[in-house]
Design an enzyme around this catalytic site. Structure first.
Site, PDB file in Angstrom:
ATOM      1  N   GLU A  41      57.618 -15.160  63.799  1.00 45.38           N
ATOM      2  CA  GLU A  41      56.462 -15.968  63.357  1.00 45.38           C
ATOM      3  C   GLU A  41      55.290 -15.034  63.108  1.00 45.38           C
ATOM      4  O   GLU A  41      54.772 -14.417  64.043  1.00 45.38           O
ATOM      5  CB  GLU A  41      56.116 -17.003  64.443  1.00 45.38           C
ATOM      6  CG  GLU A  41      54.874 -17.822  64.099  1.00 45.38           C
ATOM      7  CD  GLU A  41      54.408 -18.684  65.272  1.00 45.38           C
ATOM      8  OE1 GLU A  41      55.239 -19.120  66.103  1.00 45.38           O
ATOM      9  OE2 GLU A  41      53.184 -18.902  65.369  1.00 45.38           O
ATOM     10  N   ARG A  45      46.218 -15.171  60.907  1.00 40.87           N
ATOM     11  CA  ARG A  45      44.880 -14.989  61.493  1.00 40.87           C
ATOM     12  C   ARG A  45      44.154 -13.799  60.898  1.00 40.87           C
ATOM     13  O   ARG A  45      43.018 -13.536  61.233  1.00 40.87           O
ATOM     14  CB  ARG A  45      45.009 -14.753  63.001  1.00 40.87           C
ATOM     15  CG  ARG A  45      45.441 -15.997  63.706  1.00 40.87           C
ATOM     16  CD  ARG A  45      45.637 -15.755  65.151  1.00 40.87           C
ATOM     17  NE  ARG A  45      46.626 -16.671  65.626  1.00 40.87           N
ATOM     18  CZ  ARG A  45      47.226 -16.570  66.781  1.00 40.87           C
ATOM     19  NH1 ARG A  45      46.947 -15.571  67.602  1.00 40.87           N
ATOM     20  NH2 ARG A  45      48.119 -17.451  67.132  1.00 40.87           N
ATOM     21  N   THR A  70      49.828 -20.277  62.930  1.00 41.18           N
ATOM     22  CA  THR A  70      48.418 -20.630  62.747  1.00 41.18           C
ATOM     23  C   THR A  70      48.202 -21.366  61.414  1.00 41.18           C
ATOM     24  O   THR A  70      47.256 -21.093  60.667  1.00 41.18           O
ATOM     25  CB  THR A  70      47.482 -19.396  62.868  1.00 41.18           C
ATOM     26  OG1 THR A  70      48.006 -18.479  63.806  1.00 41.18           O
ATOM     27  CG2 THR A  70      46.089 -19.814  63.332  1.00 41.18           C
ATOM     28  N   LYS A 130      55.779 -27.567  69.213  1.00 36.85           N
ATOM     29  CA  LYS A 130      55.297 -26.411  69.966  1.00 36.85           C
ATOM     30  C   LYS A 130      54.448 -26.979  71.108  1.00 36.85           C
ATOM     31  O   LYS A 130      53.615 -27.873  70.870  1.00 36.85           O
ATOM     32  CB  LYS A 130      54.458 -25.540  69.027  1.00 36.85           C
ATOM     33  CG  LYS A 130      53.592 -24.492  69.705  1.00 36.85           C
ATOM     34  CD  LYS A 130      53.021 -23.541  68.656  1.00 36.85           C
ATOM     35  CE  LYS A 130      51.882 -22.703  69.214  1.00 36.85           C
ATOM     36  NZ  LYS A 130      51.720 -21.422  68.534  1.00 36.85           N
TER      37      LYS A 130
HETATM   38  C1  3PG Z   1      50.207 -18.481  69.551  1.00 38.09           C
HETATM   39  O1  3PG Z   1      49.537 -18.514  68.547  1.00 38.09           O
HETATM   40  O2  3PG Z   1      51.254 -19.111  69.634  1.00 38.09           O
HETATM   41  C2  3PG Z   1      49.692 -17.723  70.715  1.00 38.09           C
HETATM   42  O3  3PG Z   1      48.630 -16.902  70.398  1.00 38.09           O
HETATM   43  C3  3PG Z   1      50.727 -16.929  71.402  1.00 38.09           C
HETATM   44  O4  3PG Z   1      50.371 -16.974  72.710  1.00 38.09           O
HETATM   45  P1  3PG Z   1      50.393 -15.670  73.630  1.00 38.09           P
HETATM   46  O5  3PG Z   1      49.608 -14.638  72.880  1.00 38.09           O
HETATM   47  O6  3PG Z   1      49.749 -16.097  74.916  1.00 38.09           O
HETATM   48  O7  3PG Z   1      51.827 -15.271  73.792  1.00 38.09           O
END
Ligand code: 3PG
Length: 199
Positions: A41, A45, A70, A130
């Protein structure tokens, strides 16, 4: 792979990735794919997000499944699909976004953190979700409770998960995979240093 559940089932961990450039994306994703991680994924961002998706998709073998993270708006969803993302992930759920991804007919994983959001997503036909941000929203105990009232929902918890806690989630009947950025920490030198500790 056309169904989001098939994509989730293809990997016990989905790395959540943020890249500074398409070149960095290709380099890191080659290494992740080489370590057996075929579902990736790439978050949108950074300005380079769409270019990173397109470059990684072009570079990796055809069995790699490169998605976009995102995804916040219908426009981002459309652009990500056009860039070649095989699936999309959102940290949250809005009706506008739900409608757009349905129209795009694009495998999609909306984010939820409460029972009401999960029920709303289900009303829109999303049964794979999710759970975000997982660790601070109740962790495995929350998902266990959700499973007793909405057993038809399947989750990819993400947010605050590490190799130490991944199995606490995956051992639940309503979890098939977990997402996280712990595999690709950025050092103080600004570079990504792989941490291939999967569980
Ligand atoms: C996401 O966008 O899914 C999160 O930023 C991932 O979470 P983590 O950085 O705490 O693993």
């Amino acid at each position: 792979m056309t169904k989001i559940l098939e994509i989730m089932n293809a990997s016990p961990v989905i790395p959540v990735l943020s890249f500074k450039s398409a070149e960095e994306a290709v380099q890191v994703c080659r290494a992740l794919y080489g370590a057996g991680l075929k579902v990736l994924e790439i978050t949108l961002r950074h300005e380079s997000g769409l270019a990173a998706i397109a470059a990684v998709k072009k570079d990796l073998p055809a069995d790699a499944v490169v998605g976009a993270g995102t995804v916040l708006t219908p426009e981002i969803a459309k652009n990500a699909k056009e860039a070649g993302a095989a699936f999309g992930v959102s940290p949250g759920f809005t009706e506008e976004l739900a409608k757009a991804v349905k129209e795009l007919d694009w495998p999609f994983l909306p984010g939820v953190a409460t029972l009401s959001e999960a029920m709303q997503a289900k009303e829109w036909g999303f049964t794979e979700l999710k759970f975000f941000p997982a660790a601070v929203s109740g962790g495995p105990a929350f998902l266990k409770a959700v499973g007793s009232v909405l057993p038809e929902l399947t989750f990819c918890p993400t947010g605050g998960i590490s190799s130490d806690t991944a199995e606490d989630y995956r051992s639940l009947p309503n979890v098939v995979t977990v997402g996280g950025s712990w595999l690709t920490p950025r050092g103080i030198d600004g570079e990504i240093h792989l941490n291939l500790d999967l569980d």
